[in-house]
Design an enzyme around this catalytic site. Structure first.
Site, PDB file in Angstrom:
ATOM      1  N   HIS A 312     -33.210 117.145  26.879  1.00  0.00           N
ATOM      2  CA  HIS A 312     -32.010 116.367  26.978  1.00  0.00           C
ATOM      3  C   HIS A 312     -30.990 116.723  28.115  1.00  0.00           C
ATOM      4  O   HIS A 312     -31.018 117.919  28.530  1.00  0.00           O
ATOM      5  CB  HIS A 312     -31.086 116.676  25.679  1.00  0.00           C
ATOM      6  CG  HIS A 312     -30.077 115.563  25.591  1.00  0.00           C
ATOM      7  ND1 HIS A 312     -28.823 115.453  25.937  1.00  0.00           N
ATOM      8  CD2 HIS A 312     -29.866 114.065  24.911  1.00  0.00           C
ATOM      9  CE1 HIS A 312     -28.122 114.206  25.689  1.00  0.00           C
ATOM     10  NE2 HIS A 312     -28.921 113.488  25.134  1.00  0.00           N
ATOM     11  N   ASP A 370     -34.078 111.278  19.076  1.00  0.00           N
ATOM     12  CA  ASP A 370     -35.316 110.344  18.900  1.00  0.00           C
ATOM     13  C   ASP A 370     -36.445 110.922  18.287  1.00  0.00           C
ATOM     14  O   ASP A 370     -37.616 110.208  18.107  1.00  0.00           O
ATOM     15  CB  ASP A 370     -35.506 109.920  20.487  1.00  0.00           C
ATOM     16  CG  ASP A 370     -34.523 109.225  20.907  1.00  0.00           C
ATOM     17  OD1 ASP A 370     -33.822 109.483  21.899  1.00  0.00           O
ATOM     18  OD2 ASP A 370     -34.097 108.065  20.445  1.00  0.00           O
TER      19      ASP A 370
HETATM   20  C1  SDX Z   1     -31.433 109.884  24.530  1.00  0.00           C
HETATM   21  O1  SDX Z   1     -27.899 110.855  27.912  1.00  0.00           O
HETATM   22  C2  SDX Z   1     -27.738 110.833  26.360  1.00  0.00           C
HETATM   23  O2  SDX Z   1     -26.849 110.862  25.842  1.00  0.00           O
HETATM   24  C3  SDX Z   1     -28.927 109.931  26.057  1.00  0.00           C
HETATM   25  C4  SDX Z   1     -28.871 109.918  24.361  1.00  0.00           C
HETATM   26  C5  SDX Z   1     -27.813 109.215  24.018  1.00  0.00           C
HETATM   27  O3  SDX Z   1     -27.682 109.216  22.691  1.00  0.00           O
HETATM   28  O4  SDX Z   1     -27.544 108.292  24.562  1.00  0.00           O
HETATM   29  O5  SDX Z   1     -28.770 111.333  23.764  1.00  0.00           O
HETATM   30  C6  SDX Z   1     -30.265 109.227  24.035  1.00  0.00           C
HETATM   31  O6  SDX Z   1     -31.780 109.037  25.615  1.00  0.00           O
HETATM   32  C7  SDX Z   1     -32.095 110.957  24.409  1.00  0.00           C
HETATM   33  C8  SDX Z   1     -33.205 111.443  25.310  1.00  0.00           C
HETATM   34  C9  SDX Z   1     -34.613 110.824  24.921  1.00  0.00           C
HETATM   35  N1  SDX Z   1     -35.600 110.716  25.866  1.00  0.00           N
HETATM   36  C10 SDX Z   1     -36.672 111.662  25.426  1.00  0.00           C
HETATM   37  O7  SDX Z   1     -36.856 112.422  24.539  1.00  0.00           O
HETATM   38  C11 SDX Z   1     -37.818 111.428  26.724  1.00  0.00           C
HETATM   39  C12 SDX Z   1     -38.428 112.893  26.831  1.00  0.00           C
HETATM   40  N2  SDX Z   1     -37.312 113.855  27.626  1.00  0.00           N
HETATM   41  C13 SDX Z   1     -37.140 113.771  29.137  1.00  0.00           C
HETATM   42  O8  SDX Z   1     -37.716 112.628  29.680  1.00  0.00           O
HETATM   43  C14 SDX Z   1     -36.041 114.721  29.582  1.00  0.00           C
HETATM   44  O9  SDX Z   1     -35.593 115.603  28.839  1.00  0.00           O
HETATM   45  C15 SDX Z   1     -34.809 113.767  29.686  1.00  0.00           C
HETATM   46  C16 SDX Z   1     -34.974 112.524  30.597  1.00  0.00           C
HETATM   47  C17 SDX Z   1     -34.397 113.381  28.317  1.00  0.00           C
HETATM   48  C18 SDX Z   1     -33.647 114.650  30.270  1.00  0.00           C
HETATM   49  O10 SDX Z   1     -34.070 114.948  31.602  1.00  0.00           O
HETATM   50  P1  SDX Z   1     -33.288 115.788  32.676  1.00  0.00           P
HETATM   51  O11 SDX Z   1     -32.116 116.525  31.966  1.00  0.00           O
HETATM   52  O12 SDX Z   1     -33.256 114.982  33.861  1.00  0.00           O
HETATM   53  O13 SDX Z   1     -34.188 117.000  32.811  1.00  0.00           O
HETATM   54  P2  SDX Z   1     -35.442 117.065  33.783  1.00  0.00           P
HETATM   55  O14 SDX Z   1     -36.342 115.691  33.354  1.00  0.00           O
HETATM   56  O15 SDX Z   1     -34.963 117.380  35.132  1.00  0.00           O
HETATM   57  O16 SDX Z   1     -36.245 118.280  32.935  1.00  0.00           O
HETATM   58  C19 SDX Z   1     -35.944 119.550  33.205  1.00  0.00           C
HETATM   59  C20 SDX Z   1     -37.294 120.209  33.211  1.00  0.00           C
HETATM   60  C21 SDX Z   1     -38.316 119.877  34.042  1.00  0.00           C
HETATM   61  O17 SDX Z   1     -39.128 120.590  34.454  1.00  0.00           O
HETATM   62  P3  SDX Z   1     -39.199 121.334  36.023  1.00  0.00           P
HETATM   63  O18 SDX Z   1     -39.272 120.086  36.948  1.00  0.00           O
HETATM   64  O19 SDX Z   1     -37.797 121.840  35.837  1.00  0.00           O
HETATM   65  O20 SDX Z   1     -40.350 122.305  36.106  1.00  0.00           O
HETATM   66  O21 SDX Z   1     -37.447 120.207  32.016  1.00  0.00           O
HETATM   67  C22 SDX Z   1     -38.976 119.581  32.020  1.00  0.00           C
HETATM   68  C23 SDX Z   1     -39.114 118.731  33.152  1.00  0.00           C
HETATM   69  O22 SDX Z   1     -40.466 118.776  33.450  1.00  0.00           O
HETATM   70  N3  SDX Z   1     -38.952 118.762  30.590  1.00  0.00           N
HETATM   71  C24 SDX Z   1     -39.739 118.500  29.849  1.00  0.00           C
HETATM   72  C25 SDX Z   1     -39.563 117.591  29.045  1.00  0.00           C
HETATM   73  N4  SDX Z   1     -38.022 117.199  29.055  1.00  0.00           N
HETATM   74  C26 SDX Z   1     -37.854 117.976  30.335  1.00  0.00           C
HETATM   75  N5  SDX Z   1     -41.258 118.774  29.877  1.00  0.00           N
HETATM   76  C27 SDX Z   1     -41.807 118.604  28.774  1.00  0.00           C
HETATM   77  N6  SDX Z   1     -41.379 117.463  27.716  1.00  0.00           N
HETATM   78  C28 SDX Z   1     -40.172 117.084  27.858  1.00  0.00           C
HETATM   79  N7  SDX Z   1     -39.697 116.182  27.034  1.00  0.00           N
END
Ligand code: SDX
Length: 435
Positions: A312, A370
């Site tokens: 998140h 989720d």
């Molecule tokens: C919602 O914003 C909100 O409030 C949203 C929400 C709401 O109520 O409105 O809470 C609802 O959207 C919840 C999130 C649902 N999405 C998912 O579950 C999809 C999977 N999660 C990721 O796509 C990610 O965690 C995000 C999009 C939710 C957050 O992404 P960020 O904050 O931009 O973080 P990032 O993608 O830059 O990740 C940081 C690091 C990365 O590694 P590095 O590049 O630093 O090496 O963490 C890793 C990412 O690769 N990472 C994950 C991961 N999520 C982040 N690695 C594996 N699996 C994951 N799920």
């Protein structure tokens, strides 16, 4: 909206070989202070640069507060676990819209207004017939919500407080009717109209699962679970879809168009589409012994695979909604006789393994709302492509509350970010015969 931020000092910015500027620092009631950069470009000729807005506050708001490090979520100051346990979705909707919990009379008036706006213009139903039967319900809902402004012209003038109120109640009231119709249309069953003697959540379940051929019995456990799921999803500060609604609203667009923009943004798998994607991921994993293979893929920077339902932008601790959703999932699996659901077992094992894996610990990746919502909604009888529709249904009140706050914010102006340009500087046109 009353402006409540207070100036607490200044930030001094010394730009190498350039200007030195003092920028005001403001504090809110709780949470990080902010540096007001509104005069930066005028005084330095420079912009800030923050793709994804990881360190940017887009507005002042008094609706929802999240502490990502503590795993705290407050709606108008009330913690989400207390509201999920003791309140209900319509009362929480009133709280989000008005700022305080309603007394008995105010709640009765609000509930009555919402109840008497649940029906759709009868010509609206023909709108659904324009879609293919196999259209994704989110595509139908996105189109239908935008079309509301073609049917309710008398509540599209955003400068009129009474029209804003009517449009808000219409949006909150009609979303379940639209969502249920999108579902019924996709399975080829007749539309079921709202019934005014039912609660908001009971009414929605009946519009989805009743058939004209027989009486529909409301299961109180499922109705309570539905209501709690709506409460958990109602608002969440300046997330991507809420920011979309605010940006659309900043141009003066009508509320139905703004909410349609929010629905479109929510659909993405990184946002509200994650509940559908998380369930599909659990199906793809298929068995507990394949979990390590997927954990490995999630950690591989060259593999675009992400563990859906994990991570998140704000929560670097457990999403407080995920814990409540897990408990709700247990309740629903128990009452629907699916306690031994193999998909739920995979989810529990995946969560346990991920939470003990150094990659997830180091990156502070926890289950978000989720992760368990998909299993819960599937157990309630919803198909996966309806999960994000339910998220949009619940988040509509949050979008509306944020839109109302934005429209009444005296400092509000059209949102118009700038950029850092790395394309071609000036060059003359080259005629075709010279290329
Ligand atoms: C919602 O914003 C909100 O409030 C949203 C929400 C709401 O109520 O409105 O809470 C609802 O959207 C919840 C999130 C649902 N999405 C998912 O579950 C999809 C999977 N999660 C990721 O796509 C990610 O965690 C995000 C999009 C939710 C957050 O992404 P960020 O904050 O931009 O973080 P990032 O993608 O830059 O990740 C940081 C690091 C990365 O590694 P590095 O590049 O630093 O090496 O963490 C890793 C990412 O690769 N990472 C994950 C991961 N999520 C982040 N690695 C594996 N699996 C994951 N799920």
């Amino acid at each position: 909206m009353e402006i409540k931020i207070k100036k607490t000092g200044s930030a001094h910015l010394n730009i190498e070989g350039g200007a030195t500027v003092d920028l005001p620092v403001y504090a809110g009631s709780v949470g990080p202070d902010v540096i007001d950069i509104g005069t930066l470009y005028k005084n330095t000729g420079m912009f800030t640069f923050d793709p994804g807005f990881t360190s940017t506050a887009s507005c002042e708001s008094q609706i929802t507060y999240i502490d990502g490090m503590e795993g705290t979520l407050l709606y108008r100051g009330y913690p989400i676990d207390q509201l999920a346990k003791q309140s209900n979705f319509l009362e929480v909707s009133y709280l989000l819209l008005h700022g305080d919990l309603p007394d008995k009379e105010a709640l009765a008036d609000f509930s009555k207004s919402i109840t008497y706006h649940t029906m759709l213009h009868s010509q609206f139903d023909t709108f659904f017939n324009g879609f293919r039967r196999d259209a994704h319900p989110m595509a139908i809902v996105c189109g239908a919500v935008g079309a509301l402004s073609a049917f309710y012209h008398d509540s599209t003038d955003v400068s009129d407080p009474q029209q804003r109120k009517v449009a808000s109640h219409r949006m909150i009231a009609k979303m379940p009717t639209i969502a249920a119709r999108a579902y019924k249309y996709s399975i080829g069953q007749p539309f079921i109209d709202p019934q005014n003697d039912l609660s908001y959540s009971e009414n929605f379940l009946r519009m989805c699962f009743a058939v004209p051929a027989e009486k529909y019995e409301i299961d109180p456990v499922l109705a309570k679970a539905m209501d709690r799921i709506f409460t958990l999803h109602a608002d969440h500060e300046q997330n991507a879809s809420t920011s979309t609604v605010r940006l659309a609203g900043s141009s003066g667009a009508n509320p139905f168009a703004c909410i349609a923009a929010g629905v479109a943004c929510l659909w993405g798998p990184a946002h509200g589409g994650a509940n559908e994607a998380a369930l599909r991921m659990l199906y793809e994993i298929g068995s507990v012994d394949r979990i390590p293979e997927f954990i490995k893929r999630a950690k591989d920077r060259n593999d675009p695979f992400r563990l859906m339902g994990f991570g998140h932008r704000v929560y670097k601790n457990y999403d407080p909604r995920a814990k409540i959703m897990q408990r709700t999932c247990h309740d629903v699996l128990d009452v629907t006789g699916q306690r031994d659901d193999p998909i739920f077992k995979i989810a529990l094992e995946l969560e346990k393994i991920a939470l003990n894996d150094e990659y997830f610990i180091e990156k502070k990746l926890y289950p978000n709302i989720d992760f368990y919502s998909g299993i819960t909604l599937r157990a309630m009888g919803f198909p996966a492509d309806m999960f994000t529709v339910l998220f949009a249904l619940a988040r509509t009140v949050g979008w509306i509350a944020q839109w109302l706050e934005m429209v009444s914010d005296p400092s509000q102006k059209i949102g118009r970010p700038r950029q850092v340009y790395t394309g071609h500087p000036f060059r003359d046109y080259v005629p075709l015969n010279k290329r």
